[in-house]
Design a protein around this motif. Sequence first.
Motif, PDB file in Angstrom:
ATOM      1  N   ARG A  69       7.132  -3.237  22.038  1.00 14.18           N
ATOM      2  CA  ARG A  69       7.061  -4.679  22.269  1.00 14.18           C
ATOM      3  C   ARG A  69       8.446  -5.257  22.008  1.00 14.18           C
ATOM      4  O   ARG A  69       9.233  -4.689  21.251  1.00 14.18           O
ATOM      5  N   GLN A  70       8.720  -6.370  22.665  1.00 14.34           N
ATOM      6  CA  GLN A  70       9.982  -7.058  22.441  1.00 14.34           C
ATOM      7  C   GLN A  70       9.694  -8.271  21.567  1.00 14.34           C
ATOM      8  O   GLN A  70       8.881  -9.129  21.907  1.00 14.34           O
ATOM      9  N   ARG A 103      14.777  -7.924  19.986  1.00 14.85           N
ATOM     10  CA  ARG A 103      14.780  -6.497  19.656  1.00 14.85           C
ATOM     11  C   ARG A 103      13.440  -5.864  19.993  1.00 14.85           C
ATOM     12  O   ARG A 103      12.407  -6.513  19.974  1.00 14.85           O
ATOM     13  N   TYR A 104      13.490  -4.575  20.294  1.00 17.92           N
ATOM     14  CA  TYR A 104      12.285  -3.807  20.612  1.00 17.92           C
ATOM     15  C   TYR A 104      11.826  -3.032  19.390  1.00 17.92           C
ATOM     16  O   TYR A 104      12.643  -2.557  18.600  1.00 17.92           O
ATOM     17  N   GLU A 105      10.509  -2.895  19.263  1.00 22.65           N
ATOM     18  CA  GLU A 105       9.936  -2.050  18.228  1.00 22.65           C
ATOM     19  C   GLU A 105       8.725  -1.338  18.801  1.00 22.65           C
ATOM     20  O   GLU A 105       8.113  -1.798  19.771  1.00 22.65           O
ATOM     21  N   ALA A 106       8.405  -0.193  18.211  1.00 23.63           N
ATOM     22  CA  ALA A 106       7.253   0.586  18.665  1.00 23.63           C
ATOM     23  C   ALA A 106       5.964  -0.119  18.250  1.00 23.63           C
ATOM     24  O   ALA A 106       5.887  -0.712  17.180  1.00 23.63           O
ATOM     25  N   ARG A 120      11.674  -1.049  11.337  1.00 22.16           N
ATOM     26  CA  ARG A 120      11.539  -2.507  11.371  1.00 22.16           C
ATOM     27  C   ARG A 120      12.774  -3.215  11.923  1.00 22.16           C
ATOM     28  O   ARG A 120      12.687  -4.355  12.357  1.00 22.16           O
ATOM     29  N   HIS A 121      13.914  -2.559  11.889  1.00 20.35           N
ATOM     30  CA  HIS A 121      15.139  -3.191  12.396  1.00 20.35           C
ATOM     31  C   HIS A 121      15.076  -3.417  13.902  1.00 20.35           C
ATOM     32  O   HIS A 121      15.654  -4.360  14.408  1.00 20.35           O
ATOM     33  N   GLY A 122      14.405  -2.540  14.604  1.00 17.66           N
ATOM     34  CA  GLY A 122      14.278  -2.672  16.053  1.00 17.66           C
ATOM     35  C   GLY A 122      15.556  -2.289  16.783  1.00 17.66           C
ATOM     36  O   GLY A 122      16.613  -2.136  16.182  1.00 17.66           O
ATOM     37  N   ARG A 123      15.421  -2.110  18.092  1.00 15.79           N
ATOM     38  CA  ARG A 123      16.573  -1.791  18.954  1.00 15.79           C
ATOM     39  C   ARG A 123      16.925  -3.028  19.733  1.00 15.79           C
ATOM     40  O   ARG A 123      16.065  -3.680  20.312  1.00 15.79           O
ATOM     41  N   PRO A 124      18.202  -3.359  19.788  1.00 15.22           N
ATOM     42  CA  PRO A 124      18.602  -4.545  20.550  1.00 15.22           C
ATOM     43  C   PRO A 124      18.452  -4.328  22.051  1.00 15.22           C
ATOM     44  O   PRO A 124      18.497  -3.202  22.537  1.00 15.22           O
ATOM     45  N   ASP A 125      18.263  -5.408  22.749  1.00  7.79           N
ATOM     46  CA  ASP A 125      18.223  -5.385  24.207  1.00  7.79           C
ATOM     47  C   ASP A 125      19.650  -5.210  24.717  1.00  7.79           C
ATOM     48  O   ASP A 125      20.612  -5.517  24.022  1.00  7.79           O
ATOM     49  N   LEU A 148      13.200   4.321  18.764  1.00 11.80           N
ATOM     50  CA  LEU A 148      12.453   3.191  18.196  1.00 11.80           C
ATOM     51  C   LEU A 148      11.821   3.556  16.863  1.00 11.80           C
ATOM     52  O   LEU A 148      11.790   2.731  15.946  1.00 11.80           O
ATOM     53  N   THR A 149      11.324   4.774  16.746  1.00 12.96           N
ATOM     54  CA  THR A 149      10.714   5.173  15.479  1.00 12.96           C
ATOM     55  C   THR A 149      11.775   5.371  14.407  1.00 12.96           C
ATOM     56  O   THR A 149      11.511   5.122  13.235  1.00 12.96           O
TER      57      THR A 149
END
Length: 74
Positions: free
Chosen positions: A48-49, A54-57, A25-30, A20-21
């Motif tokens: 947070r989703q 997408r998830y981000e720290a 800002r792009h985030g990780r997809p579910d 995640l880090t």
Amino acid sequence: MTQWNEPYLETCCRSALHRLTLVGRHGRPDGLKDGPCLARLRGMGLARQREDGRYEATADGLARHAREVMRRRA
């Protein structure tokens, strides 16, 4: 000596937090293999989703990453 007042992060969840880090800002997809860890991190307040799925720290997640994954003081 460090006093642990935080829930333990499994190795897989520490790796997911690190990813995640890295994506920022792009985030990780579910829906990826680390989905269960991302959901666990969300439940702990470390991720947070977003509305786009997408998830981000979170700020807490970034601080925990600095302390536990990178071994730096936040």
